[in-house]
Design a protein around this motif. Structure first.
Motif, mmCIF file in Angstrom:
data_model
loop_
_atom_site.group_PDB
_atom_site.id
_atom_site.type_symbol
_atom_site.label_atom_id
_atom_site.label_comp_id
_atom_site.label_asym_id
_atom_site.label_seq_id
_atom_site.Cartn_x
_atom_site.Cartn_y
_atom_site.Cartn_z
ATOM 1 N N GLU A 49 0.830 -1.206 0.000
ATOM 2 C CA GLU A 49 0.000 0.000 0.000
ATOM 3 C C GLU A 49 0.865 1.257 0.000
ATOM 4 O O GLU A 49 0.592 2.227 -0.721
ATOM 5 C CB GLU A 49 -0.912 -0.035 1.231
ATOM 6 N N ILE A 50 1.920 1.247 0.811
ATOM 7 C CA ILE A 50 2.817 2.408 0.897
ATOM 8 C C ILE A 50 3.571 2.594 -0.423
ATOM 9 O O ILE A 50 3.747 3.717 -0.910
ATOM 10 C CB ILE A 50 3.785 2.243 2.077
ATOM 11 N N ILE A 51 4.020 1.481 -1.004
ATOM 12 C CA ILE A 51 4.719 1.552 -2.300
ATOM 13 C C ILE A 51 3.812 2.183 -3.350
ATOM 14 O O ILE A 51 4.227 3.077 -4.106
ATOM 15 C CB ILE A 51 5.165 0.156 -2.757
ATOM 16 N N GLU A 52 2.556 1.719 -3.417
ATOM 17 C CA GLU A 52 1.616 2.227 -4.416
ATOM 18 C C GLU A 52 1.323 3.703 -4.194
ATOM 19 O O GLU A 52 1.183 4.475 -5.149
ATOM 20 C CB GLU A 52 0.321 1.415 -4.375
ATOM 21 N N GLU A 53 1.253 4.098 -2.940
ATOM 22 C CA GLU A 53 1.010 5.510 -2.616
ATOM 23 C C GLU A 53 2.145 6.387 -3.148
ATOM 24 O O GLU A 53 1.899 7.453 -3.730
ATOM 25 C CB GLU A 53 0.878 5.646 -1.105
ATOM 26 N N ILE A 54 3.378 5.950 -2.963
ATOM 27 C CA ILE A 54 4.531 6.720 -3.454
ATOM 28 C C ILE A 54 4.620 6.633 -4.973
ATOM 29 O O ILE A 54 4.955 7.607 -5.649
ATOM 30 C CB ILE A 54 5.820 6.212 -2.780
ATOM 31 N N ARG A 55 4.305 5.478 -5.536
ATOM 32 C CA ARG A 55 4.388 5.274 -6.986
ATOM 33 C C ARG A 55 3.427 6.194 -7.741
ATOM 34 O O ARG A 55 3.747 6.687 -8.825
ATOM 35 C CB ARG A 55 4.075 3.818 -7.316
ATOM 36 N N GLU A 56 2.262 6.446 -7.166
ATOM 37 C CA GLU A 56 1.273 7.299 -7.835
ATOM 38 C C GLU A 56 1.806 8.705 -8.070
ATOM 39 O O GLU A 56 1.421 9.370 -9.036
ATOM 40 C CB GLU A 56 -0.005 7.365 -6.991
ATOM 41 N N ARG A 57 2.701 9.163 -7.196
ATOM 42 C CA ARG A 57 3.251 10.518 -7.321
ATOM 43 C C ARG A 57 4.608 10.547 -8.031
ATOM 44 O O ARG A 57 5.114 11.625 -8.342
ATOM 45 C CB ARG A 57 3.411 11.143 -5.921
ATOM 46 N N ASN A 58 5.166 9.370 -8.254
ATOM 47 C CA ASN A 58 6.522 9.299 -8.819
ATOM 48 C C ASN A 58 6.579 8.217 -9.897
ATOM 49 O O ASN A 58 6.732 7.022 -9.574
ATOM 50 C CB ASN A 58 7.528 8.988 -7.704
ATOM 51 N N PRO A 59 6.465 8.597 -11.150
ATOM 52 C CA PRO A 59 6.382 7.616 -12.239
ATOM 53 C C PRO A 59 7.643 6.781 -12.426
ATOM 54 O O PRO A 59 7.606 5.740 -13.089
ATOM 55 C CB PRO A 59 6.117 8.483 -13.476
ATOM 56 N N GLN A 60 8.779 7.190 -11.826
ATOM 57 C CA GLN A 60 10.004 6.394 -11.952
ATOM 58 C C GLN A 60 9.985 5.159 -11.067
ATOM 59 O O GLN A 60 10.859 4.302 -11.145
ATOM 60 C CB GLN A 60 11.250 7.235 -11.665
ATOM 61 N N VAL A 61 8.970 5.059 -10.194
ATOM 62 C CA VAL A 61 8.844 3.900 -9.306
ATOM 63 C C VAL A 61 7.961 2.843 -9.964
ATOM 64 O O VAL A 61 6.872 3.147 -10.461
ATOM 65 C CB VAL A 61 8.235 4.314 -7.948
ATOM 66 N N ARG A 62 8.444 1.605 -9.965
ATOM 67 C CA ARG A 62 7.649 0.468 -10.434
ATOM 68 C C ARG A 62 7.649 -0.601 -9.353
ATOM 69 O O ARG A 62 8.631 -0.750 -8.620
ATOM 70 C CB ARG A 62 8.218 -0.127 -11.723
ATOM 71 N N CYS A 63 6.563 -1.361 -9.263
ATOM 72 C CA CYS A 63 6.482 -2.439 -8.295
ATOM 73 C C CYS A 63 6.319 -3.761 -9.034
ATOM 74 O O CYS A 63 5.428 -3.910 -9.874
ATOM 75 C CB CYS A 63 5.319 -2.216 -7.333
ATOM 76 N N LEU A 64 7.198 -4.711 -8.734
ATOM 77 C CA LEU A 64 7.178 -6.029 -9.366
ATOM 78 C C LEU A 64 6.876 -7.085 -8.310
ATOM 79 O O LEU A 64 7.112 -6.879 -7.121
ATOM 80 C CB LEU A 64 8.529 -6.317 -10.024
ATOM 81 N N ASP A 65 6.373 -8.227 -8.748
ATOM 82 C CA ASP A 65 6.021 -9.309 -7.841
ATOM 83 C C ASP A 65 7.117 -10.361 -7.776
ATOM 84 O O ASP A 65 7.709 -10.728 -8.788
ATOM 85 C CB ASP A 65 4.714 -9.971 -8.282
ATOM 86 N N ASN A 66 7.344 -10.851 -6.564
ATOM 87 C CA ASN A 66 8.317 -11.915 -6.332
ATOM 88 C C ASN A 66 7.620 -13.027 -5.558
ATOM 89 O O ASN A 66 7.549 -13.004 -4.333
ATOM 90 C CB ASN A 66 9.514 -11.362 -5.548
ATOM 91 N N SER A 67 7.068 -14.000 -6.271
ATOM 92 C CA SER A 67 6.282 -15.052 -5.626
ATOM 93 C C SER A 67 7.135 -15.955 -4.740
ATOM 94 O O SER A 67 6.631 -16.591 -3.815
ATOM 95 C CB SER A 67 5.566 -15.893 -6.683
ATOM 96 N N ALA A 68 8.452 -16.000 -4.982
ATOM 97 C CA ALA A 68 9.334 -16.846 -4.154
ATOM 98 C C ALA A 68 9.578 -16.235 -2.780
ATOM 99 O O ALA A 68 9.864 -16.940 -1.816
ATOM 100 C CB ALA A 68 10.663 -17.084 -4.866
ATOM 101 N N GLY A 69 9.524 -14.914 -2.683
ATOM 102 C CA GLY A 69 9.645 -14.244 -1.398
ATOM 103 C C GLY A 69 11.050 -14.121 -0.848
ATOM 104 O O GLY A 69 11.232 -13.712 0.295
ATOM 105 N N ILE A 70 12.091 -14.445 -1.624
ATOM 106 C CA ILE A 70 13.463 -14.365 -1.125
ATOM 107 C C ILE A 70 14.265 -13.346 -1.934
ATOM 108 O O ILE A 70 13.932 -13.047 -3.088
ATOM 109 C CB ILE A 70 14.159 -15.744 -1.134
ATOM 110 N N VAL A 71 15.339 -12.845 -1.321
ATOM 111 C CA VAL A 71 16.099 -11.732 -1.899
ATOM 112 C C VAL A 71 16.755 -12.061 -3.246
ATOM 113 O O VAL A 71 16.633 -11.275 -4.191
ATOM 114 C CB VAL A 71 17.156 -11.228 -0.889
#
Length: 344
Positions: A49-71
């Motif tokens: 939710e916080i990532i999406e909030e910042i992304r809406e104001r900053n187009p250089q931010v993208r959010c990707l999914d990591n189904s494995a959950g590890i670094v």
């Protein structure tokens, strides 16, 4: 001007992600040349939710999914999706100075290194005694040995940096992050870079502030869970771990051998007492020499806390001997949504 891609693996980081991500958004590097890829490992708190909030104001931010959950999987997803000529490994617990991206590019060009990074300033998660004690243990040479990025502000070539800035082409030469390693993946990648003739550079110009766990029990858990990966990491790449990583296990073995022997041998008893006395005196030397009046309470307890930290760290390494014969389970470090079974 080189294009830059920050890749930030996260999972349940709601407490720190806003400050960390905001520090990347506010970089002095031109936004058009700098993208920020946040790779979320199925967080179950407010991280997304916080990532999406910042992304809406900053187009250089993208959010990707990591189904494995590890670094390491998150890093590989981010690197493959990145457009940048420079890949910067970011962390949701770090806060970055405004000139961080610019300095990453600068020092890659000036030094000829394949990976550059900077020291961590370990900042207590809050003002509680436990949080300050954790920060003190992780900032002391007695606690973490010759881990230069934690204890030194000297500039020069080193064996590893925690979260580096890489020339993108290095991944074509040495391969991507090792997805078998839930921990130690940065050490292992840097070992491959060194083996390929690449250089790794540490500079105070890339200093960041890092927030560790809040309580001492959490630190002991961290020590055990991290060090139990050391033997398997050595199995994967024998050059990825240094003496400092194995020293607590050697200390614990010596202690375990000397204490029972001291029950039947005066010599063994004298040895055990001398060893523990030297240990504690050394601990007090490091803990008290730079403590301020406001932090004297931490200085008094720190040697005993460091002893517990080393015992937990050593115990984890010895527990990890079982991974000489089998592969450890690849599960996320932090809780989150149920992970999806990785395709075989």
């Amino acid at each position: 001007m080189k294009t830059v891609s920050f890749v930030m693996p996260v999972r349940n980081e709601e407490e720190y992600i806003r400050a960390s991500l905001q520090s990347l958004v506010e970089q002095s590097y031109p936004a058009i040349e700098c993208e920020i890829l946040v790779v979320d490992g199925q967080s179950s708190d407010r991280t997304r939710e916080i990532i999406e909030e910042i992304r809406e104001r900053n187009p250089q931010v993208r959010c990707l999914d990591n189904s494995a959950g590890i670094v390491p999987t998150a890093m590989n997803i981010g690197i493959q999706a990145a457009r940048g000529e420079v890949i910067i490994r970011a962390d949701g617990h770090n806060v970055y100075p405004r000139d961080y991206a610019a300095n990453c590019v600068k020092y890659l060009e000036e030094t000829g290194a394949e990976n550059v990074g900077g020291p961590w300033v370990t900042v207590a998660a809050d003002e509680s005694f436990s949080a300050r004690l954790v920060a003190a243990v992780l900032s002391s040479p007695f606690g973490v040995g010759n881990s230069k990025f934690r204890t030194s502000r000297e500039e020069g070539f080193v064996d590893t940096v925690p979260f580096g800035a890489f020339r993108r082409e290095i991944f074509d030469r040495v391969g991507m992050y090792n997805e078998k390693l839930v921990r130690n993946q940065d050490n292992e990648l840097n070992a491959r870079i060194r083996k390929a003739g690449g250089k790794i550079y540490l500079t105070p110009a890339l200093t960041t502030r890092y927030h560790p766990v809040k309580n001492f029990a959490g630190l002991l858990k961290y020590a055990f869970m991290t060090s139990k990966w050391h033997i398997f990491t050595l199995r994967e790449n024998k050059e990825s771990m240094g003496v400092r990583h194995l020293a607590p296990a050697a200390f614990l073995l010596l202690l375990l051998a000397s204490l029972p022997a001291s029950l039947v041998s005066a010599t063994a008893l004298a040895f055990a007492i001398t060893m523990l006395l030297v240990y504690m005196l050394t601990g007090f030397y490091f803990s008290l020499r730079e403590k301020s009046e406001a932090n004297w309470d931490v200085g008094v307890i720190q040697p005993f806390a460091t002893f517990c930290f080393h015992i937990a760290y050593g115990a984890g390494t010895l527990f990890g001997l079982r991974y000489l014969f089998r592969r450890p389970s690849v599960t996320p470090i932090r809780a989150g949504l149920p992970i999806q079974e990785k395709a075989k």
